[in-house]
Design a protein around this motif. Structure first.
Motif, PDB file in Angstrom:
ATOM      1  N   ASP A   1      -3.936   1.286  -1.098  1.00 11.93           N
ATOM      2  CA  ASP A   1      -4.155  -0.150  -0.899  1.00 11.93           C
ATOM      3  C   ASP A   1      -4.077  -0.886  -2.234  1.00 11.93           C
ATOM      4  OD1 ASP A   1      -4.554  -2.526   0.401  1.00 11.93           O
ATOM      5  OD2 ASP A   1      -6.743  -2.373   0.371  1.00 11.93           O
ATOM      6  N   HIS A   2      -3.044  -0.535  -2.991  1.00 11.18           N
ATOM      7  CA  HIS A   2      -2.822  -1.152  -4.296  1.00 11.18           C
ATOM      8  C   HIS A   2      -1.310  -1.141  -4.511  1.00 11.18           C
ATOM      9  CE1 HIS A   2      -4.539  -2.746  -7.909  1.00 11.18           C
ATOM     10  NE2 HIS A   2      -3.737  -2.011  -8.636  1.00 11.18           N
ATOM     11  N   HIS A   3      -0.727  -2.275  -4.925  1.00  8.68           N
ATOM     12  CA  HIS A   3       0.708  -2.462  -4.792  1.00  8.68           C
ATOM     13  C   HIS A   3       1.348  -2.904  -6.097  1.00  8.68           C
ATOM     14  CE1 HIS A   3      -1.169  -2.803  -0.815  1.00  8.68           C
ATOM     15  NE2 HIS A   3      -0.066  -2.202  -0.389  1.00  8.68           N
TER      16      HIS A   3
ATOM     17  N   SER B   1      -0.669  -4.377 -12.132  1.00  7.93           N
ATOM     18  CA  SER B   1      -1.864  -5.097 -12.578  1.00  7.93           C
ATOM     19  C   SER B   1      -2.674  -5.352 -11.324  1.00  7.93           C
ATOM     20  CB  SER B   1      -1.497  -6.419 -13.243  1.00  7.93           C
ATOM     21  OG  SER B   1      -0.980  -7.309 -12.281  1.00  7.93           O
ATOM     22  N   THR B   2      -3.918  -5.693 -11.518  1.00  9.41           N
ATOM     23  CA  THR B   2      -4.766  -5.970 -10.355  1.00  9.41           C
ATOM     24  C   THR B   2      -4.867  -7.475 -10.212  1.00  9.41           C
ATOM     25  OG1 THR B   2      -5.914  -3.884 -10.634  1.00  9.41           O
ATOM     26  CG2 THR B   2      -7.046  -5.581  -9.333  1.00  9.41           C
ATOM     27  N   HIS B   3      -4.181  -8.010  -9.202  1.00  9.98           N
ATOM     28  CA  HIS B   3      -4.034  -9.464  -9.077  1.00  9.98           C
ATOM     29  C   HIS B   3      -5.389 -10.137  -8.930  1.00  9.98           C
ATOM     30  CE1 HIS B   3      -0.093  -7.910  -7.154  1.00  9.98           C
ATOM     31  NE2 HIS B   3       0.072  -8.038  -8.454  1.00  9.98           N
ATOM     32  N   SER B   4      -6.276  -9.499  -8.162  1.00  8.62           N
ATOM     33  CA  SER B   4      -7.571 -10.135  -7.909  1.00  8.62           C
ATOM     34  C   SER B   4      -8.420 -10.228  -9.177  1.00  8.62           C
ATOM     35  CB  SER B   4      -8.333  -9.345  -6.837  1.00  8.62           C
ATOM     36  OG  SER B   4      -8.508  -8.015  -7.259  1.00  8.62           O
TER      37      SER B   4
HETATM   38  C1  LIG Z   1      -6.957  -6.931   0.794  1.00  6.32           C
HETATM   39  C2  LIG Z   1      -6.300  -5.987  -0.147  1.00  6.32           C
HETATM   40  O1  LIG Z   1      -7.128  -4.900  -0.427  1.00  6.32           O
HETATM   41  C3  LIG Z   1      -5.929  -6.665  -1.467  1.00  6.32           C
HETATM   42  O2  LIG Z   1      -5.104  -7.779  -1.208  1.00  6.32           O
HETATM   43  C4  LIG Z   1      -5.257  -5.736  -2.440  1.00  6.32           C
HETATM   44  C5  LIG Z   1      -3.926  -5.213  -1.984  1.00  6.32           C
HETATM   45  N1  LIG Z   1      -3.093  -4.734  -3.085  1.00  6.32           N
HETATM   46  C6  LIG Z   1      -3.278  -5.169  -4.328  1.00  6.32           C
HETATM   47  N2  LIG Z   1      -2.451  -4.810  -5.285  1.00  6.32           N
HETATM   48  C7  LIG Z   1      -2.576  -5.241  -6.524  1.00  6.32           C
HETATM   49  N3  LIG Z   1      -1.709  -4.835  -7.466  1.00  6.32           N
HETATM   50  N4  LIG Z   1      -3.568  -6.078  -6.861  1.00  6.32           N
HETATM   51  C8  LIG Z   1      -4.467  -6.509  -5.980  1.00  6.32           C
HETATM   52  O3  LIG Z   1      -5.386  -7.269  -6.334  1.00  6.32           O
HETATM   53  C9  LIG Z   1      -4.346  -6.045  -4.644  1.00  6.32           C
HETATM   54  N5  LIG Z   1      -5.206  -6.390  -3.709  1.00  6.32           N
END
Ligand SMILES: C[C@H](O)[C@H](O)[C@H]1CNC2=NC(N)=NC(=O)C2=N1
Length: 94
Positions: free
Chosen positions: A54-56, A71-74
């Protein structure tokens, strides 16, 4: 968990060909495959790993060359999740 620049640099030492882009910030790796279909096959494997985690990653496909960015978008930062997925990508690169 947000990582400091020093923590990211320590982690990169254990990965293959990843670099820190401090401006984004993100870690980046370019992978060159034999041809377009090999590149797409790797994208599909990375996509499965990304769904499991769950990371993209961001993936830019240029014929036989993939530009990967993690990178971690959140968080607007590089985190342990990025380092873990980078290690998984390294296992998948043929
Ligand atoms: C709801 C879900 O867990 C989030 O949207 C996840 C999904 N994949 C993600 N991937 C990345 N690279 N950064 C994120 O912050 C992120 N958030």
């Amino acid at each position: 968990m947000k990582l400091t620049e020093d923590q990211v640099r320590d982690g990169l030492a254990r990965l293959t060909d990843w670099e820190l882009d401090p401006d984004t910030p993100a870690i980046r790796r370019t992978v060159r495959l034999p041809d377009f279909s090999a590149a797409i096959a790797l994208v599909n494997e990375i996509a499965q790993a990304a769904e499991q985690a769950d990371h993209h990653p961001d993936i830019d496909i240029r014929y036989n060359t993939l530009h990967l960015a993690l990178s971690t978008h959140s968080e607007g930062a590089v985190t342990d999740k990025d380092m873990a997925l980078a290690a998984r990508v390294d296992e998948l690169v043929p």
